[in-house]
Design a protein around this motif. Structure first.
Motif, PDB file in Angstrom:
ATOM      1  N   GLU A  45      33.442  -9.901  10.303  1.00  0.00           N
ATOM      2  CA  GLU A  45      32.253 -10.647   9.909  1.00  0.00           C
ATOM      3  C   GLU A  45      31.911 -10.125   8.520  1.00  0.00           C
ATOM      4  OE1 GLU A  45      28.539 -11.360  12.524  1.00  0.00           O
ATOM      5  OE2 GLU A  45      28.084  -9.568  11.369  1.00  0.00           O
ATOM      6  N   ARG A  46      31.362 -10.949   7.695  1.00  0.00           N
ATOM      7  CA  ARG A  46      30.897 -10.485   6.384  1.00  0.00           C
ATOM      8  C   ARG A  46      29.433 -10.867   6.314  1.00  0.00           C
ATOM      9  NH1 ARG A  46      34.315 -13.144   3.369  1.00  0.00           N
ATOM     10  NH2 ARG A  46      32.858 -14.799   2.981  1.00  0.00           N
ATOM     11  N   THR A  47      28.591  -9.949   5.885  1.00  0.00           N
ATOM     12  CA  THR A  47      27.161 -10.221   5.828  1.00  0.00           C
ATOM     13  C   THR A  47      26.620 -10.036   4.419  1.00  0.00           C
ATOM     14  OG1 THR A  47      26.524  -7.944   6.360  1.00  0.00           O
ATOM     15  CG2 THR A  47      26.784  -9.458   8.218  1.00  0.00           C
ATOM     16  N   ILE A  48      25.461 -10.641   4.202  1.00  0.00           N
ATOM     17  CA  ILE A  48      24.712 -10.418   2.970  1.00  0.00           C
ATOM     18  C   ILE A  48      23.288 -10.054   3.370  1.00  0.00           C
ATOM     19  CG2 ILE A  48      26.095 -11.916   1.506  1.00  0.00           C
ATOM     20  CD1 ILE A  48      23.974 -14.071   1.798  1.00  0.00           C
ATOM     21  N   THR A  49      22.650  -9.304   2.509  1.00  0.00           N
ATOM     22  CA  THR A  49      21.262  -8.926   2.727  1.00  0.00           C
ATOM     23  C   THR A  49      20.392  -9.925   1.982  1.00  0.00           C
ATOM     24  OG1 THR A  49      21.891  -6.604   2.906  1.00  0.00           O
ATOM     25  CG2 THR A  49      19.568  -7.070   2.485  1.00  0.00           C
ATOM     26  N   ILE A  50      19.445 -10.506   2.711  1.00  0.00           N
ATOM     27  CA  ILE A  50      18.575 -11.529   2.121  1.00  0.00           C
ATOM     28  C   ILE A  50      17.111 -11.155   2.319  1.00  0.00           C
ATOM     29  CG2 ILE A  50      20.258 -13.363   2.508  1.00  0.00           C
ATOM     30  CD1 ILE A  50      18.403 -14.277   4.858  1.00  0.00           C
ATOM     31  N   ARG A  51      16.265 -11.754   1.511  1.00  0.00           N
ATOM     32  CA  ARG A  51      14.818 -11.619   1.691  1.00  0.00           C
ATOM     33  C   ARG A  51      14.355 -12.802   2.529  1.00  0.00           C
ATOM     34  NH1 ARG A  51      11.286  -9.088  -2.507  1.00  0.00           N
ATOM     35  NH2 ARG A  51       9.782  -8.262  -1.056  1.00  0.00           N
ATOM     36  N   SER A 103      25.976   1.262   7.897  1.00  0.00           N
ATOM     37  CA  SER A 103      26.266   1.985   9.132  1.00  0.00           C
ATOM     38  C   SER A 103      27.154   1.155  10.056  1.00  0.00           C
ATOM     39  CB  SER A 103      24.949   2.339   9.825  1.00  0.00           C
ATOM     40  OG  SER A 103      25.185   2.944  11.065  1.00  0.00           O
ATOM     41  N   LYS A 104      26.823  -0.116  10.196  1.00  0.00           N
ATOM     42  CA  LYS A 104      27.612  -1.009  11.046  1.00  0.00           C
ATOM     43  C   LYS A 104      29.027  -1.155  10.487  1.00  0.00           C
ATOM     44  CE  LYS A 104      27.470  -5.768  12.738  1.00  0.00           C
ATOM     45  NZ  LYS A 104      26.673  -7.012  12.700  1.00  0.00           N
ATOM     46  N   SER A 105      29.145  -1.308   9.186  1.00  0.00           N
ATOM     47  CA  SER A 105      30.443  -1.459   8.550  1.00  0.00           C
ATOM     48  C   SER A 105      31.296  -0.200   8.749  1.00  0.00           C
ATOM     49  CB  SER A 105      30.261  -1.745   7.062  1.00  0.00           C
ATOM     50  OG  SER A 105      31.510  -1.900   6.441  1.00  0.00           O
TER      51      SER A 105
END
Length: 117
Positions: A45-51, A103-105
């Motif tokens: 999975e690839r994630t991004i941090t959003i507001r 941490s998850k990564s």
């Protein structure tokens, strides 16, 4: 070998192939594993941090292996996560959100290395 995937949408994972072991989908942390055909990297999975609209921060998938969708913008990733029923955990600061993602990564990466990926 027959592809045992059950979600037709996963075929939309352009540029990726599912990793199979003994004819079954290989998973780590409950997530299907894909090989990025361009880089050779293994992805779960690839994630991004959003507001978020409430001003807090969250990590949402920018590549979702359940649907095979790649989201190119923060807005599209947020809408996709919401529409796909993800529980979106929020953090007060961007630093907290990024620390949780890291941490998850690391945890998934350790498991992948144990398996030789």
């Amino acid at each position: 070998m027959k592809d045992p995937g059950k979600l037709g949408a996963q075929r939309k994972a352009v540029g990726r192939e599912r990793i199979l072991k003994d004819g079954k989908l290989e998973k780590v942390g409950g997530r299907q594993m894909f090989r990025n055909l361009k880089t050779g990297d293994v992805e779960t999975e690839r994630t991004i941090t959003i507001r978020l609209p409430n001003g807090k921060f969250a990590n949402v998938p920018s590549f979702n292996p359940r649907t095979g969708r790649d989201y190119k913008t923060e807005g599209a990733a947020y809408r996709g996560a919401r529409d796909e029923g993800y529980t979106i955990k929020s953090y007060d600061t961007i630093a907290q959100a990024e620390a949780a993602a890291g941490s998850k990564s690391r945890r998934l990466g350790q498991e992948l290395r144990k398996r030789g990926y």
